[in-house]
Design an enzyme around this catalytic site. Structure first.
Site, PDB file in Angstrom:
ATOM      1  N   TYR A   1     -12.208 -27.642  -0.555  1.00  0.00           N
ATOM      2  CA  TYR A   1     -12.568 -29.081  -0.405  1.00  0.00           C
ATOM      3  C   TYR A   1     -13.924 -29.657  -0.233  1.00  0.00           C
ATOM      4  CZ  TYR A   1     -11.868 -33.855   0.785  1.00  0.00           C
ATOM      5  OH  TYR A   1     -11.549 -35.492   0.735  1.00  0.00           O
TER       6      TYR A   1
ATOM      7  N   PHE B   1     -22.234 -52.253 -22.721  1.00  0.00           N
ATOM      8  CA  PHE B   1     -21.068 -51.362 -22.947  1.00  0.00           C
ATOM      9  C   PHE B   1     -20.090 -51.870 -22.168  1.00  0.00           C
ATOM     10  CE2 PHE B   1     -18.313 -47.699 -22.124  1.00  0.00           C
ATOM     11  CZ  PHE B   1     -18.018 -47.173 -23.397  1.00  0.00           C
ATOM     12  N   THR B   2     -18.767 -51.621 -22.383  1.00  0.00           N
ATOM     13  CA  THR B   2     -17.558 -52.463 -22.008  1.00  0.00           C
ATOM     14  C   THR B   2     -17.498 -52.187 -20.344  1.00  0.00           C
ATOM     15  OG1 THR B   2     -16.344 -50.467 -22.550  1.00  0.00           O
ATOM     16  CG2 THR B   2     -16.417 -52.422 -23.875  1.00  0.00           C
TER      17      THR B   2
ATOM     18  N   ASP C   1     -28.091 -44.822 -19.188  1.00  0.00           N
ATOM     19  CA  ASP C   1     -26.696 -44.323 -19.462  1.00  0.00           C
ATOM     20  C   ASP C   1     -27.003 -43.105 -20.324  1.00  0.00           C
ATOM     21  OD1 ASP C   1     -24.340 -43.965 -20.627  1.00  0.00           O
ATOM     22  OD2 ASP C   1     -23.722 -45.852 -20.771  1.00  0.00           O
TER      23      ASP C   1
ATOM     24  N   LYS D   1     -18.588 -36.844 -23.417  1.00  0.00           N
ATOM     25  CA  LYS D   1     -19.237 -36.848 -24.615  1.00  0.00           C
ATOM     26  C   LYS D   1     -19.874 -35.697 -24.703  1.00  0.00           C
ATOM     27  CE  LYS D   1     -17.433 -41.052 -23.833  1.00  0.00           C
ATOM     28  NZ  LYS D   1     -18.298 -42.298 -23.316  1.00  0.00           N
TER      29      LYS D   1
ATOM     30  N   ARG E   1     -14.030 -52.451 -32.651  1.00  0.00           N
ATOM     31  CA  ARG E   1     -15.283 -52.640 -31.895  1.00  0.00           C
ATOM     32  C   ARG E   1     -16.066 -53.822 -32.347  1.00  0.00           C
ATOM     33  NH1 ARG E   1     -14.572 -50.979 -27.414  1.00  0.00           N
ATOM     34  NH2 ARG E   1     -15.371 -48.875 -26.648  1.00  0.00           N
TER      35      ARG E   1
ATOM     36  N   PHE F   1      -9.246 -54.747 -24.883  1.00  0.00           N
ATOM     37  CA  PHE F   1      -8.957 -54.176 -26.224  1.00  0.00           C
ATOM     38  C   PHE F   1      -8.054 -53.030 -25.665  1.00  0.00           C
ATOM     39  CE2 PHE F   1     -11.771 -50.759 -24.825  1.00  0.00           C
ATOM     40  CZ  PHE F   1     -12.656 -51.294 -23.910  1.00  0.00           C
TER      41      PHE F   1
HETATM   42  C1  LIG Z   1     -17.899 -43.481 -22.384  1.00  0.00           C
HETATM   43  C2  LIG Z   1     -19.024 -44.274 -21.963  1.00  0.00           C
HETATM   44  C3  LIG Z   1     -19.131 -44.825 -20.742  1.00  0.00           C
HETATM   45  C4  LIG Z   1     -18.097 -44.509 -19.692  1.00  0.00           C
HETATM   46  O1  LIG Z   1     -18.005 -43.241 -19.397  1.00  0.00           O
HETATM   47  P1  LIG Z   1     -16.161 -42.859 -19.124  1.00  0.00           P
HETATM   48  O2  LIG Z   1     -16.366 -41.199 -18.881  1.00  0.00           O
HETATM   49  O3  LIG Z   1     -15.282 -43.243 -20.252  1.00  0.00           O
HETATM   50  O4  LIG Z   1     -15.845 -43.615 -17.826  1.00  0.00           O
HETATM   51  C5  LIG Z   1     -20.371 -45.364 -20.424  1.00  0.00           C
HETATM   52  N1  LIG Z   1     -21.355 -45.648 -21.384  1.00  0.00           N
HETATM   53  C6  LIG Z   1     -21.058 -45.263 -22.578  1.00  0.00           C
HETATM   54  C7  LIG Z   1     -22.330 -45.461 -23.632  1.00  0.00           C
HETATM   55  C8  LIG Z   1     -20.069 -44.626 -23.198  1.00  0.00           C
HETATM   56  O5  LIG Z   1     -20.007 -44.070 -24.239  1.00  0.00           O
END
Ligand SMILES: *Cc1c(COP(=O)(O)O)cnc(C)c1O
Length: 460
Positions: free
Chosen positions: A75, A127-128, A218, A261, A385, A452
């Protein structure tokens, strides 16, 4: 005789395969109708080539799978946390690490510790999830990306750059105290995976330092951004991806990271910070939303796989093949005369739905309709998008009308072959040849947040 052309190829071979179900056109028509013409609502087993996202869909290496077996599921104080911290520090150079279940977990923590009600948060295009967390914390997002980014045909190689004049105007209007940080995405997902130049990052650092404003990355696709700097920015052609990645981080104060990613894992993310006080604030909060500060919602094995993935992500041969595959598909589609966002970015091809379907109004959701049509044609799953992703203005309740109305063909890392790329290009071309028959859509169900993902549509 002209010299032999030397092709790039993947620096790996395939050890295990996943068999796919092949569907008929009638089965696909039925599936997309049942999914409300929203590709997010399709069942994965009905999809042949899945280009919905490059998030969490990469193939892990044998080294990463071996790492999964070394999970220390204590933990507190898991060994894998320290391995991850070491990799983060070696490749990104920040002082402090807080793991989170994925990128948006880190965005939530960062927004809550840094944004006060009434603050302005400038960024290079929204970004969303990032913008939503900023808004939920009481902030207002302000887009300060250069104008070129909103033009799908402008060939400037660094369309992710920040317009420093737009930032200066914001500082003048609101005062630096109202701007807790500038959020810089490398690369810019919503602009088509467009990179930021090192020169721009340096200049941003200088300007924000004069005003006491922090810079938060980011860093989700930082290695891909580094590749474009290596290829196109003066003075970087002899530098390694790893060195460029570390230099990018050096001009910032921290960042949020989605390991799904670049880092080649199926789940995971983190928040990184240089400031001790901010780190303490985030450590207090992470236990509320994610888990203890040494696991943040992740299993030990996930942290181990992410640590190995970070190291693999910054290898020059890896990134060259990764982006080489994206460019290969981009060239094929472009050669067929089909309108796409140019230059081709790092993680996918973005079809320009406004020019693909000029007979549809933006309120008839052209990108959503095109994504549904591509699936019906070949079982290739893509993502909207455009106006659906952009959502509504929280004050007026009206749709945002983004300039870019796109369909994203996102390429997972190390998953598909060149033959798959050919099948995709042929399907896009077939749909393009029959584009005049494509009808618009009507939204019949609209969720309140990030619509979306779950919105449903009917054919007009
Ligand atoms: C995917 C993404 C996020 C969010 O990350 P998650 O792991 O999906 O929560 C933030 N910013 C960008 C540019 C992304 O592509």
């Amino acid at each position: 005789m002209s010299p032999v052309k030397r092709s790039w190829a993947e620096p790996f071979k395939i050890k295990m395969v996943e068999l796919l179900k092949m569907t008929t056109p009638a089965q696909r028509e039925k599936a997309i109708k049942e999914a409300g013409y929203n590709t997010f609502l399709l069942k994965s087993e009905d999809v042949y080539i899945d280009l919905l996202t490059d998030s969490g869909t990469s193939a892990m290496s044998d080294r990463q799978w071996a790492g999964m077996m070394r999970g220390d599921e204590a933990y507190a104080g898991s060994q894998n946390f320290y391995t991850l911290e070491k990799a983060m520090n070696k490749y990104y150079g920040f002082n402090y690490l807080i793991p989170t279940h994925q990128g948006r977990g880190a965005e939530n923590l960062l927004s809550q510790i840094m944004i006060k009600k009434g603050d302005i948060v400038p960024g290079n295009m929204y970004f969303t999830t990032t913008r939503l967390h900023q808004e939920l914390a009481g902030g207002t997002f302000a887009d300060i990306i250069i104008d070129e980014a909103h033009d799908s045909q402008n060939l400037y190689p660094f369309k992710g750059d920040i317009d420093l004049d737009k930032l200066k105007a914001l500082i003048k209007k609101h005062g630096a105290k109202k701007i807790p940080y500038v959020c810089v995405a490398v690369t810019v997902n919503m602009a088509g995976g467009q990179p930021v130049s090192m020169g721009n990052l340096k200049a941003l650092r200088k300007l924000t330092r004069q005003h006491g404003i922090k810079v938060m990355l980011d860093m989700t696709r930082i290695a891909e951004n580094a590749y474009f700097i290596q290829q196109h920015e003066k003075g970087y052609s002899n530098k390694s991806i790893a060195a460029i990645v570390k230099e990018i981080c050096s001009y910032t104060d921290g960042g949020t990271y989605s390991g799904k990613k670049d880092a080649l894992v199926n789940i995971g993310g983190f928040l990184v910070l240089n400031d001790k006080h901010l780190f303490e604030e985030a450590s207090n909060l992470v236990v509320v939303y994610e888990g203890l500060h040494t696991y943040g919602g992740l299993a030990g094995r996930d942290m181990e796989a992410m640590a190995i993935g970070i190291q693999e992500s910054v290898q020059d041969e890896h990134i060259k093949a990764r982006i080489g595959q994206v460019l290969y598909l981009g060239d094929k589609i472009q050669e067929a005369g089909i309108p796409i966002v140019l230059p081709v970015g790092g993680h996918g091809i973005f079809l320009d739905a406004k020019r693909f379907l000029p007979h549809l109004k933006q309120t008839q959701f052209p990108a959503q309709a095109l994504a549904a049509e591509l699936y019906a044609d070949s079982g290739v799953r893509t993502m909207e998008r455009g106006i659906v992703s952009a959502g509504r203005n929280k004050k007026t309740g009206n749709h945002y009308f983004p300039k870019l109305e796109l369909v994203r063909l996102t390429i997972p890392r190390r998953v598909y072959t060149q033959a798959h790329m050919d099948v995709i290009a042929e399907s896009v071309q077939h749909v393009y040849d029959n584009r005049k028959k494509i009808k618009g859509l009507k939204m019949i169900y609209e969720p309140r947040y990030l619509r979306f993902f779950q919105a449903r549509f009917q054919k007009l």
